[in-house]
Design an enzyme around this catalytic site. Structure first.
Site, PDB file in Angstrom:
ATOM      1  N   GLY A 177       9.385   2.777  16.330  1.00  0.00           N
ATOM      2  CA  GLY A 177      10.414   2.750  15.276  1.00  0.00           C
ATOM      3  C   GLY A 177       9.834   2.154  14.001  1.00  0.00           C
ATOM      4  N   GLY A 188      11.607   2.399  10.529  1.00  0.00           N
ATOM      5  CA  GLY A 188      13.011   1.978  10.437  1.00  0.00           C
ATOM      6  C   GLY A 188      13.173   0.768   9.527  1.00  0.00           C
ATOM      7  N   ASP A 234       7.818   9.899  21.046  1.00  0.00           N
ATOM      8  CA  ASP A 234       9.215   9.553  21.324  1.00  0.00           C
ATOM      9  C   ASP A 234       9.178   8.536  22.458  1.00  0.00           C
ATOM     10  OD1 ASP A 234      11.856   9.694  22.633  1.00  0.00           O
ATOM     11  OD2 ASP A 234      12.201  11.360  21.251  1.00  0.00           O
ATOM     12  N   TYR A 242      26.544   1.177  21.862  1.00  0.00           N
ATOM     13  CA  TYR A 242      25.380   0.425  21.357  1.00  0.00           C
ATOM     14  C   TYR A 242      25.351  -0.972  21.993  1.00  0.00           C
ATOM     15  CZ  TYR A 242      22.598  -2.055  17.759  1.00  0.00           C
ATOM     16  OH  TYR A 242      21.687  -2.825  17.078  1.00  0.00           O
ATOM     17  N   LYS A 244      22.686  -2.713  24.507  1.00  0.00           N
ATOM     18  CA  LYS A 244      21.990  -3.961  24.165  1.00  0.00           C
ATOM     19  C   LYS A 244      22.181  -4.997  25.274  1.00  0.00           C
ATOM     20  CE  LYS A 244      19.929  -2.930  20.333  1.00  0.00           C
ATOM     21  NZ  LYS A 244      18.464  -2.775  20.356  1.00  0.00           N
TER      22      LYS A 244
HETATM   23  C1  AKB Z   1      24.776  -2.265  13.423  1.00  0.00           C
HETATM   24  O1  AKB Z   1      25.658  -2.577  12.601  1.00  0.00           O
HETATM   25  O2  AKB Z   1      24.917  -1.362  14.250  1.00  0.00           O
HETATM   26  C2  AKB Z   1      23.491  -3.060  13.440  1.00  0.00           C
HETATM   27  C3  AKB Z   1      23.575  -4.286  14.280  1.00  0.00           C
HETATM   28  C4  AKB Z   1      24.407  -5.429  13.862  1.00  0.00           C
HETATM   29  O3  AKB Z   1      22.963  -4.366  15.295  1.00  0.00           O
HETATM   30  N1  AKB Z   1      23.115  -3.385  12.104  1.00  0.00           N
END
Ligand code: AKB
Length: 316
Positions: A8, A11, A49, A138, A142
């Site tokens: 990444g 990024g 990737d 997300y 995490k």
């Molecule tokens: C998001 O907003 O998805 C990211 C984060 C806080 O991990 N910037």
């Protein structure tokens, strides 16, 4: 010297991190992994990737990699657009890197996020050890990723280290598809159009950090003595907290003509599920983390550097 691999690499974090790693360890020692290899960079650059384990294995062998900063991943808003893809990249990609780091005895950095917290987490000065019930894909990736990292440490002795990044504000790379990213878009709006329509409402306080602090902390954690690392899931990591209107006021000090309107959308719900402030005392005690940039200093540097970047882009 064994090489450092950064996934990444183009990024928001990677673009600044590789510059600092190159300055510290030499550009030839920092290998960039990205999807596109047409860019002119003075680092070794490989196309790949993170879901393709055999390509990753070849790159790690080819360069005799000893440290990996695994930054590739989807953010909160992108993850809600395509949850299976978020799982695939964020978890299957991480598992590939964890396995290869074990096989090749690499030290590994992987970023977690304040997205591991959810609506049931205490929102003020969120402690290191607390309720973790994220409501975005997300956040789920995490949280699962943090537990995987700790598992690989306990089971295989992998030296894996991680930080729960707050919203990061940077100018080198364009912002990704996240929620705290309004705080980056707003600077582009200010400099390009003197206006910005904010997708979060006034009063939405979120934990944030300037990229220079994030890079210093990330490398600081990776350079810390292994005996000082007491957290192998991910460290709370904090600098400044502000709501959109506080950032607007700060920008207006430099550009009184700047106007911001507020049109909260689906991203408001994501922001509302996250803390307002984070207690990062464990990181500060264990390996000496401290931040340098407050809101006024960050705003001054962002406006100055982004202005330079935009005028370079215009003229060339
Ligand atoms: C998001 O907003 O998805 C990211 C984060 C806080 O991990 N910037």
């Amino acid at each position: 010297m064994k090489k450092i691999l950064v996934t990444g690499a183009f990024g928001l974090v990677g673009s600044d991190l590789v510059v600092e790693l190159g300055r510290k360890y030499g550009h030839d020692n920092v290998v960039l992994l990205a999807h596109e290899t047409k860019r002119q960079v003075d680092f070794p650059l490989e196309k790949g990737d993170v879901r393709d384990k055999s390509t990753l294995a070849k790159i790690i062998k080819k360069y005799n990699v000893g440290q990996i900063y695994h930054l590739a991943g989807l953010l909160s808003v992108g993850g809600e657009k395509n949850p299976p893809l978020a799982w695939d990249i964020n978890i299957n990609g991480l598992r590939n890197v964890l396995d290869l780091a074990v096989n090749h005895k690499c030290r590994l950095f992987w970023p977690s996020s304040i997205a591991v917290f959810g609506p049931t987490t205490p929102r003020d000065k969120t402690p290191q050890h607390t309720v973790l019930e994220p409501t975005t894909m997300y956040g789920v990736t995490k949280l699962a990723g943090e537990l995987l990292c700790q598992y690989y440490f306990l089971k295989y002795g992998l030296d894996v280290r991680s930080l729960r990044y707050p919203g990061l504000i940077a100018y080198k790379a364009p912002p990704g598809d996240g929620t705290t990213e309004y705080s980056v878009h707003i600077f582009y709006g200010a400099l390009k159009n003197k206006s910005y329509s904010c997708f979060l409402k006034k009063g939405t306080v979120l934990p944030m950090m300037f990229i220079t602090d994030a890079v210093t902390g990330t490398i600081g954690l990776m350079e810390a003595d292994p005996g000082k690392i007491s957290v192998r899931t991910s460290y709370n990591f904090s600098a400044i907290n502000f709501a959109p209107e506080e950032l607007v006021l700060e920008i207006k000090k430099h550009m009184p003509e700047f106007k911001c309107s507020y049109k909260p959308d689906h991203r408001q719900k994501i922001a509302d599920s996250w803390p307002k402030s984070i207690d990062d005392a464990v990181a500060r005690k264990d390996w000496g983390w401290r931040h340098e940039y407050n809101l006024p200093r960050m705003t001054t540097v962002m406006l100055e550097k982004l202005k330079e970047k935009l005028s370079r882009m215009k003229s060339g």
